[in-house]
Scaffold this active site. Sequence first.
Site, PDB file in Angstrom:
ATOM      1  N   GLY A   1      50.765  37.422  86.488  1.00 49.54           N
ATOM      2  CA  GLY A   1      51.578  38.183  87.415  1.00 49.54           C
ATOM      3  C   GLY A   1      51.578  37.559  88.793  1.00 49.54           C
ATOM      4  O   GLY A   1      50.763  36.683  89.084  1.00 49.54           O
TER       5      GLY A   1
ATOM      6  N   PRO B   1      51.165  37.149  92.907  1.00 52.89           N
ATOM      7  CA  PRO B   1      49.999  37.455  93.743  1.00 52.89           C
ATOM      8  C   PRO B   1      50.041  38.899  94.216  1.00 52.89           C
ATOM      9  O   PRO B   1      51.122  39.435  94.470  1.00 52.89           O
ATOM     10  CB  PRO B   1      50.154  36.503  94.934  1.00 52.89           C
ATOM     11  CG  PRO B   1      51.081  35.442  94.488  1.00 52.89           C
ATOM     12  CD  PRO B   1      51.953  36.039  93.434  1.00 52.89           C
ATOM     13  N   GLY B   2      48.888  39.505  94.299  1.00 56.82           N
ATOM     14  CA  GLY B   2      48.814  40.838  94.869  1.00 56.82           C
ATOM     15  C   GLY B   2      49.184  41.958  93.932  1.00 56.82           C
ATOM     16  O   GLY B   2      49.332  43.092  94.355  1.00 56.82           O
TER      17      GLY B   2
ATOM     18  N   GLY C   1      47.224  42.918  91.598  1.00 57.02           N
ATOM     19  CA  GLY C   1      45.987  43.595  91.225  1.00 57.02           C
ATOM     20  C   GLY C   1      45.209  42.950  90.100  1.00 57.02           C
ATOM     21  O   GLY C   1      44.366  43.591  89.471  1.00 57.02           O
TER      22      GLY C   1
ATOM     23  N   THR D   1      42.879  40.500  90.226  1.00 54.66           N
ATOM     24  CA  THR D   1      41.463  40.383  90.549  1.00 54.66           C
ATOM     25  C   THR D   1      40.782  41.737  90.576  1.00 54.66           C
ATOM     26  O   THR D   1      39.705  41.918  90.015  1.00 54.66           O
ATOM     27  CB  THR D   1      41.296  39.714  91.924  1.00 54.66           C
ATOM     28  OG1 THR D   1      42.122  38.573  91.952  1.00 54.66           O
ATOM     29  CG2 THR D   1      39.863  39.327  92.160  1.00 54.66           C
TER      30      THR D   1
ATOM     31  N   SER E   1      70.314  30.390  85.592  1.00 51.07           N
ATOM     32  CA  SER E   1      70.750  31.784  85.723  1.00 51.07           C
ATOM     33  C   SER E   1      71.581  32.039  86.971  1.00 51.07           C
ATOM     34  O   SER E   1      72.090  33.140  87.156  1.00 51.07           O
ATOM     35  CB  SER E   1      69.544  32.722  85.688  1.00 51.07           C
ATOM     36  OG  SER E   1      68.753  32.503  86.816  1.00 51.07           O
TER      37      SER E   1
ATOM     38  N   LYS F   1      63.759  40.330  87.827  1.00 53.91           N
ATOM     39  CA  LYS F   1      64.968  40.173  88.638  1.00 53.91           C
ATOM     40  C   LYS F   1      65.526  41.535  89.056  1.00 53.91           C
ATOM     41  O   LYS F   1      65.947  41.718  90.199  1.00 53.91           O
ATOM     42  CB  LYS F   1      66.012  39.371  87.868  1.00 53.91           C
ATOM     43  CG  LYS F   1      65.631  37.880  87.826  1.00 53.91           C
ATOM     44  CD  LYS F   1      66.590  37.088  86.982  1.00 53.91           C
ATOM     45  CE  LYS F   1      66.174  35.619  86.983  1.00 53.91           C
ATOM     46  NZ  LYS F   1      66.786  34.877  85.891  1.00 53.91           N
TER      47      LYS F   1
HETATM   48  P1  ADP Z   1      45.848  39.367  92.564  1.00 51.88           P
HETATM   49  O1  ADP Z   1      44.518  39.049  92.079  1.00 51.88           O
HETATM   50  O2  ADP Z   1      46.812  39.722  91.470  1.00 51.88           O
HETATM   51  O3  ADP Z   1      46.471  38.396  93.509  1.00 51.88           O
HETATM   52  P2  ADP Z   1      44.499  41.450  93.942  1.00 51.88           P
HETATM   53  O4  ADP Z   1      43.691  41.994  92.835  1.00 51.88           O
HETATM   54  O5  ADP Z   1      43.833  40.589  94.923  1.00 51.88           O
HETATM   55  O6  ADP Z   1      45.768  40.713  93.369  1.00 51.88           O
HETATM   56  O7  ADP Z   1      45.222  42.628  94.669  1.00 51.88           O
HETATM   57  C1  ADP Z   1      45.576  42.648  96.027  1.00 51.88           C
HETATM   58  C2  ADP Z   1      45.262  43.986  96.635  1.00 51.88           C
HETATM   59  O8  ADP Z   1      46.104  44.957  96.106  1.00 51.88           O
HETATM   60  C3  ADP Z   1      43.864  44.428  96.326  1.00 51.88           C
HETATM   61  O9  ADP Z   1      43.311  44.953  97.472  1.00 51.88           O
HETATM   62  C4  ADP Z   1      44.036  45.496  95.263  1.00 51.88           C
HETATM   63  O10 ADP Z   1      43.046  46.463  95.360  1.00 51.88           O
HETATM   64  C5  ADP Z   1      45.377  46.065  95.605  1.00 51.88           C
HETATM   65  N1  ADP Z   1      46.055  46.553  94.412  1.00 51.88           N
HETATM   66  C6  ADP Z   1      46.885  45.865  93.616  1.00 51.88           C
HETATM   67  N2  ADP Z   1      47.332  46.630  92.599  1.00 51.88           N
HETATM   68  C7  ADP Z   1      46.783  47.851  92.768  1.00 51.88           C
HETATM   69  C8  ADP Z   1      46.874  49.098  92.030  1.00 51.88           C
HETATM   70  N3  ADP Z   1      47.625  49.229  90.946  1.00 51.88           N
HETATM   71  N4  ADP Z   1      46.177  50.141  92.495  1.00 51.88           N
HETATM   72  C9  ADP Z   1      45.422  50.016  93.616  1.00 51.88           C
HETATM   73  N5  ADP Z   1      45.314  48.908  94.340  1.00 51.88           N
HETATM   74  C10 ADP Z   1      45.985  47.814  93.931  1.00 51.88           C
END
Ligand code: ADP
Length: 794
Positions: A368, A370-371, A373, A375, A691, A734
């Site tokens: 997925g 970045p960001g 969730g 990690t 696309s 998309k």
């Molecule tokens: P990734 O590893 O996919 O880049 P992270 O795990 O670092 O993303 O997530 C970034 C931030 O977003 C973290 O602080 C995480 O706690 C928060 N976050 C992402 N998805 C959720 C979710 N579904 N519920 C609560 N917090 C989330």
Amino acid sequence: MSTTEIIELPEQTTDDEPEVLILALVARRRAVLFPRLVSPLFLGRVASLRAVEDAMLHNTTVAVVTQRAQGEISLDNLYSIGTEANVSRLITLPDGNRQAWAQGQRRIRITGILETEPYVKVTAVPIEEPEAADGREVEALSRAVLSQFERTVQLSNRLSDDAYVAAVNMEQPGGLADFIASTLGLEIPQQQALLELLDPMERLQQVSVLLAKELDLLELQRKIQTQVQSEVDKSQREYYLREQIKALQRELGESDPQTRELAELREKIEASGMPEAASTKAQQELDRLSQMPPQSPETGVIRTYVDWLVSLPWATETEDNLDLKEGARTLDANHYGLSKVKERILEFLAVRKLTGGRMRSPILCFVGAPGVGKTSLGRSIAQALGRKFVRMSLGGIRDEAEIRGHRRTYVGALPGRIITAMRNAGTVNPVFMLDEIDKVGLDFRGDPSAALLEVLDPEQNFAFSDHYLDVPYDLSKVFFITTANRMDTVLPALRDRMEVIELSGYVEEEKLGIARAFLVPRQLEEHGLKPEGLRFADGALRRIIREYTREAGVRNLEREIGHICRKIARSLAQTERATKRITANGVPKFLGPRRFYWGAAEEQDEIGVATGVAWTETGGDLMGIEVTLMEGKGQLILTGRLGEVMRESAQAGLSYARSKGAELGIKPKFFEKTDVHVHAPEGAVPKEGPSAGITMATALISALTRRATRRDVAMTGEITLRGRVLPIGGVREKVLAAHRAGIRTFILPKKNEKDLLDVPKDVRRDMTFVFVEQMDQVLAVALAPASIQKAAAA
Ligand code: ADP
């Protein structure tokens, strides 16, 4: 029988005629007798014994002469110069041999052999030593030789000090030379040469030369000996000191640090629960260590190695918490939504519970933007299971050694990152997250992905080999989770080993929920603000989501919330007063002017512009396509870092437009005199894929027909030369991207209709989807119904 008979004497001896002696001969083989010196005579031959006995009986002298070689006595075999000597003290040695003492008197020259029975008698003339000429010269030379001799005596362990005293007492230079010559242990020919050197000064000089040589040798010998001695002394000294320390420590009831350390390490090896192979290895290294002097540089290397071995977890294991309800609670407490993923994790817990923990851990792969969730999900899984969590990024790893470590023969070698992470985990069964598995590099220093394959292969990873560790390490109890932004760059062999779980981006409602439940409380806490001290209105959060971020995940959203919290915290600290509630209108005050336009309402419909959607690693995003026409020669100019496929689809779009020229009201000659420039802004981002085909065609036709396009419409689809619209991938991403940007009408290939099931209901409800099979249908929706202007004039 008289031996000193004078036979055939010339009738009268006058003063100037030499005296002729008749003497019994004692021939020697291994020594030269010098005048004035006393030396033992070994009387091995019967004839010699008889000669000595007769001489002693009659109190006469004998001729002591050295033989040139073994064998019969003849004039040829005898040196011609010898010594007249008195003999005395005939004794029998313990071995039965006879020995007498001879005292040299003067040099004689042998002139002939007189008779041979019962022993040899020779005729000889005595040699008088010439007087030394200059007294001062004699004195100087004698002193020099004496001082050389003194030094020689000091250095030599063969000569005693008495020898020096005797030398000092020698009155004549010739005597001094003879004496010293007899002490130096010279070869027979050398001794004989000195005996034959009649001039005393010359003899003394020769002796001086020999002494100098001898001294040279002795000095060198001494130097070598002192060196050896000092080495021996030093190590002996250290040895004694160390023994003393040990003895003192024993007295005090202590053991020495090294022994103590070794004992400690041995205990640790026992306690660590290492498998046989590892503990044998560790013991061997300890044995080597104990035999090494503590200051040897290798001890450090061995100690570090053994330290690594004992500090790794070999048997320490956490017990899995298999309580499903609690697991579900933990996951929900940390994450909003993500129900599919959570379900999958709970299923895993359930199976594990049923199999009593014997089941192998699956290898999950979270894919997925970045960001989203990935990690934090990994962390929650570890928390739910009650396992340790470790993480390592694979991004940019090009060297296999980073994963597997360097062999110990390298200076400063250490284990690789896998083993290092295991040590940090401290247990054999952590949740181990390998980030960015899609970014592992390949190059000449060995292939890191080969090492990764070994790590992630359940058939092999019970005996993972790290170059430094040198003993297999069991990774089979580790719960591996990998993460990636995209799957297509992951090696197929790796992909096959993993269970892929996609985390697609969040829609606005989800982001709002995450912000309310997680991001805001966390940021408040991090900035030391109380929950009741600052509230974010939903409108404010929505505005941040729409106008200040454009992302699939929530990382920037969290950062912007953090910005606001920081500003509030600062003004609280400075003035003790601050806003208690952030409203939609208040957002720009904290975050500045908006960064993204949300929705198309405010934008003008324009000519030569169309809105497509691109899928990137950070999720999807809108992509505008611009077209302008210029006078020219019919060239197609493409800019904006378009990839090969995209260029081709621009070409296809143009060809389609040309083929439809007549229908669209474009004069046939028009294309020959016009250059077409297609540009995709945000030029730095590479764009690729088919696309954007219908988007480019729409922009082109808009430019050619001077009809404006609707800016609230976005589209995606591949185009053929005949204007058919083909399906594309990544529909969900998309659609979400278009929705994020506030687009309300979305044109999609008919064949993609089924993919809409993946799109959340809320989003579907918000948007109108138009499914198309032909380019005409696209144009019908995308071009503004406006006044149809005449095609670009020619
Ligand atoms: P990734 O590893 O996919 O880049 P992270 O795990 O670092 O993303 O997530 C970034 C931030 O977003 C973290 O602080 C995480 O706690 C928060 N976050 C992402 N998805 C959720 C979710 N579904 N519920 C609560 N917090 C989330």
